[in-house]
Scaffold this active site. Structure first.
Site, PDB file in Angstrom:
ATOM      1  N   TYR A 144       0.857  -1.190   0.000  1.00  0.00           N
ATOM      2  CA  TYR A 144       0.000   0.000   0.000  1.00  0.00           C
ATOM      3  C   TYR A 144       0.889   1.234   0.000  1.00  0.00           C
ATOM      4  O   TYR A 144       1.799   1.331   0.829  1.00  0.00           O
ATOM      5  CB  TYR A 144      -0.899  -0.003   1.232  1.00  0.00           C
ATOM      6  N   ASP A 239       9.321   2.840  -0.131  1.00  0.00           N
ATOM      7  CA  ASP A 239       8.235   3.540   0.573  1.00  0.00           C
ATOM      8  C   ASP A 239       8.408   3.237   2.064  1.00  0.00           C
ATOM      9  O   ASP A 239       7.973   2.191   2.544  1.00  0.00           O
ATOM     10  CB  ASP A 239       6.875   3.080   0.051  1.00  0.00           C
ATOM     11  N   LYS A 267       4.190   9.743   8.705  1.00  0.00           N
ATOM     12  CA  LYS A 267       3.902   9.232  10.049  1.00  0.00           C
ATOM     13  C   LYS A 267       4.841   9.795  11.115  1.00  0.00           C
ATOM     14  O   LYS A 267       4.663  10.925  11.575  1.00  0.00           O
ATOM     15  CB  LYS A 267       3.913   7.701  10.013  1.00  0.00           C
TER      16      LYS A 267
HETATM   17  P1  KE4 Z   1      -1.181   8.431   4.328  1.00  0.00           P
HETATM   18  O1  KE4 Z   1      -1.648   9.082   3.051  1.00  0.00           O
HETATM   19  O2  KE4 Z   1      -2.258   7.583   4.971  1.00  0.00           O
HETATM   20  O3  KE4 Z   1      -0.538   9.425   5.298  1.00  0.00           O
HETATM   21  O4  KE4 Z   1       0.031   7.444   3.955  1.00  0.00           O
HETATM   22  C1  KE4 Z   1      -0.186   6.465   2.974  1.00  0.00           C
HETATM   23  C2  KE4 Z   1       0.801   5.325   3.147  1.00  0.00           C
HETATM   24  C3  KE4 Z   1       1.859   5.220   2.256  1.00  0.00           C
HETATM   25  N1  KE4 Z   1       2.773   4.234   2.360  1.00  0.00           N
HETATM   26  C4  KE4 Z   1       2.685   3.313   3.358  1.00  0.00           C
HETATM   27  C5  KE4 Z   1       3.721   2.229   3.435  1.00  0.00           C
HETATM   28  C6  KE4 Z   1       1.626   3.371   4.306  1.00  0.00           C
HETATM   29  O5  KE4 Z   1       1.552   2.439   5.288  1.00  0.00           O
HETATM   30  C7  KE4 Z   1       0.668   4.393   4.198  1.00  0.00           C
HETATM   31  C8  KE4 Z   1      -0.513   4.513   5.147  1.00  0.00           C
HETATM   32  N2  KE4 Z   1      -0.700   3.430   6.076  1.00  0.00           N
HETATM   33  C9  KE4 Z   1      -2.065   3.180   6.503  1.00  0.00           C
HETATM   34  C10 KE4 Z   1      -2.031   2.078   7.565  1.00  0.00           C
HETATM   35  N3  KE4 Z   1      -1.558   0.856   7.054  1.00  0.00           N
HETATM   36  C11 KE4 Z   1      -2.765   4.392   6.969  1.00  0.00           C
HETATM   37  C12 KE4 Z   1      -4.029   4.135   7.767  1.00  0.00           C
HETATM   38  C13 KE4 Z   1      -5.255   4.620   7.050  1.00  0.00           C
HETATM   39  O6  KE4 Z   1      -5.349   4.436   5.819  1.00  0.00           O
HETATM   40  O7  KE4 Z   1      -6.131   5.183   7.741  1.00  0.00           O
END
Ligand code: KE4
Length: 435
Positions: A144, A239, A267
């Site tokens: 993701y 990533d 994060k």
């Molecule tokens: P955000 O756009 O949610 O800040 O980041 C996206 C993202 C990008 N790359 C990785 C490896 C990530 O884990 C994430 C976001 N992680 C999720 C939890 N697995 C965010 C939680 C959510 O979607 O509410």
């Protein structure tokens, strides 16, 4: 435990917010029931509207490695806010956080801030395409990278959880350039390069995959990606939005000794406030506007409050012994859970790298999305609620990771392991057991 006020809050939210949430995974779709609404959190303890207190292993999905409402972070944000919340003009706080990131992350010489991990990977892809003048990207099933269109193919995390790993609303043309192969399958990547070598701009990978549960790279996988990208003049994007500053000060690239061309972060560098970042060697990063031709912008990019929270958090992480403590806490929890599942005869796989943890309810070693999907999702959902009832807040989806912070002391971890033992025994005693 009663959840009345959370249930009422969810009904209220659903009247004015689609699905009652502002991010899909929060809706408890994968585990059933009504999501708990949070009143406040301190350290490793989250308290909901009904006054129920939980040891929290979501920790806002990773940012809060120092714990909820850490006094140093709260004070930094308060002080910054007293000087103004946003200017739309440069501040030295941005340079201070950028200097910390460049100092800590091995491959990063320059960094551009934005407001989310989704933005970070979106800009990283544009940078790779702009610099290589190629269009195709390679990603891995179950990884993701946020929710911008090119990445929502076999995406992990909540896209996978709610069964839309390939979202509606994205034109096939957009996805035509996204090539997808199984995680850990180096031969499949090599075959893609043989077939498309001179049109692949980049390979983007979660170097430790935390969005299908925690799935770790086989020995040689990351080094193989590095070799293939170098050979075919494609850019390797790590990533590290989730793993950056989590598994080591310099993330996976420090822990594994493999340097990507581009790193995306988020994060932890926001300490709980909205931050994303793209980093890499200076010559590559200078391709961003205004000096270069790869466009990037954002009203709140480098927001002073978010910078303050990020600086305070990274400074806490630079103290001696911090990562040894995180490693020990992660090991204590995962060994405790492993022991409980083993003794209770529950088929399971467990993974940990520092304070990043994962477990699956399957007898199959988990190395990619297909094997992750052999996990007993129904048992996970029942385990989630049995733990919630016992004061432990896990990810409301099998396809997520667990996060330990500096605030998770041995007592909290031991309480969690004891709750897991009680929960498993109660579930096995129920008529239908696992599955
Ligand atoms: P955000 O756009 O949610 O800040 O980041 C996206 C993202 C990008 N790359 C990785 C490896 C990530 O884990 C994430 C976001 N992680 C999720 C939890 N697995 C965010 C939680 C959510 O979607 O509410």
């Amino acid at each position: 435990m009663t959840f009345e006020r959370s249930i009422e809050a969810f009904e209220r939210a659903r009247r004015v917010i689609p699905g009652g949430v502002n991010s899909t995974v929060r809706a408890f779709k994968a585990v059933g029931g009504s999501p708990v609404f949070v009143e406040q959190a301190h350290g490793c303890v989250l308290t909901d509207l009904d006054g129920n207190a939980y040891v929290d292993y979501v920790m806002s999905w990773g940012p809060l490695i120092a714990g909820h409402a850490h006094p140093a972070v709260v004070e930094a944000v308060r002080a910054a806010a007293s000087r103004g919340t946003s200017f739309g003009a440069p501040t030295e706080a941005e340079s201070e956080l950028a200097e910390l990131v460049c100092d800590m992350v091995p491959s990063v010489e320059k960094v551009r801030f934005c407001s989310s991990g989704t933005e970070a990977t979106m800009f990283a892809l544009r940078l790779a395409r702009g610099v290589t003048r190629r269009n195709k990207l390679v990603k891995f099933e179950g990884c993701y990278h946020g929710c911008s269109d090119p990445f929502l193919v076999s995406a992990g995390s909540s896209a996978l959880t709610v069964g839309v790993p390939d979202s509606a609303g994205i034109p096939l043309g957009t996805l035509a350039d996204t090539l997808v192969v199984p995680y850990n399958d180096l031969d499949a990547v090599a075959a893609l390069f043989e077939a498309n070598g001179d049109s692949i701009a980049c390979v983007i990978v979660e170097p430790y995959a935390g969005n299908m549960g925690l799935v770790l790279p086989r020995p040689g996988f990351l080094a193989g990606l590095r070799r293939l990208c170098t050979r075919h003049d494609a850019l390797l994007i790590f990533d590290e939005v989730l793993t950056g500053f989590r598994v080591a000060p310099g993330g996976v690239q420090e822990r594994e000794g493999i340097l990507p061309d581009i790193t995306t972060l988020g994060k932890i560098i926001g300490g709980g406030l909205p931050v994303g970042a793209v980093g890499g060697r200076a010559g590559l990063m200078d391709a961003f506007t205004p000096d270069g031709k790869v466009f990037q912008a954002g009203t709140l990019s480098g927001n002073p409050l978010a910078m303050a929270a990020g600086i305070a958090t990274l400074q806490l992480l630079r103290a001696p012994g911090v990562y040894a403590q995180l490693e020990a806490s992660g090991a204590r929890l995962i060994e405790g859970l492993d022991d409980v599942f083993e003794r209770q005869g529950v088929a399971h796989q467990t993974n940990a790298r520092g304070s990043l943890l994962g477990f699956f309810f399957t007898a199959v070693p988990v190395v990619d999305l297909a094997s992750a999907k052999t996990s007993d999702l129904r048992f996970y959902a029942r385990f989630f609620h049995a733990m919630l009832e016992r004061g432990v807040y896990l990810a409301p989806s099998q396809f997520e990771a667990a996060f330990v912070s500096l605030a998770h002391d041995d007592a909290a971890i031991d309480r969690t392991v004891a709750a897991a033992e009680e929960a498993v025994i109660s579930l096995l005693a129920a008529v239908d057991g696992p599955g």
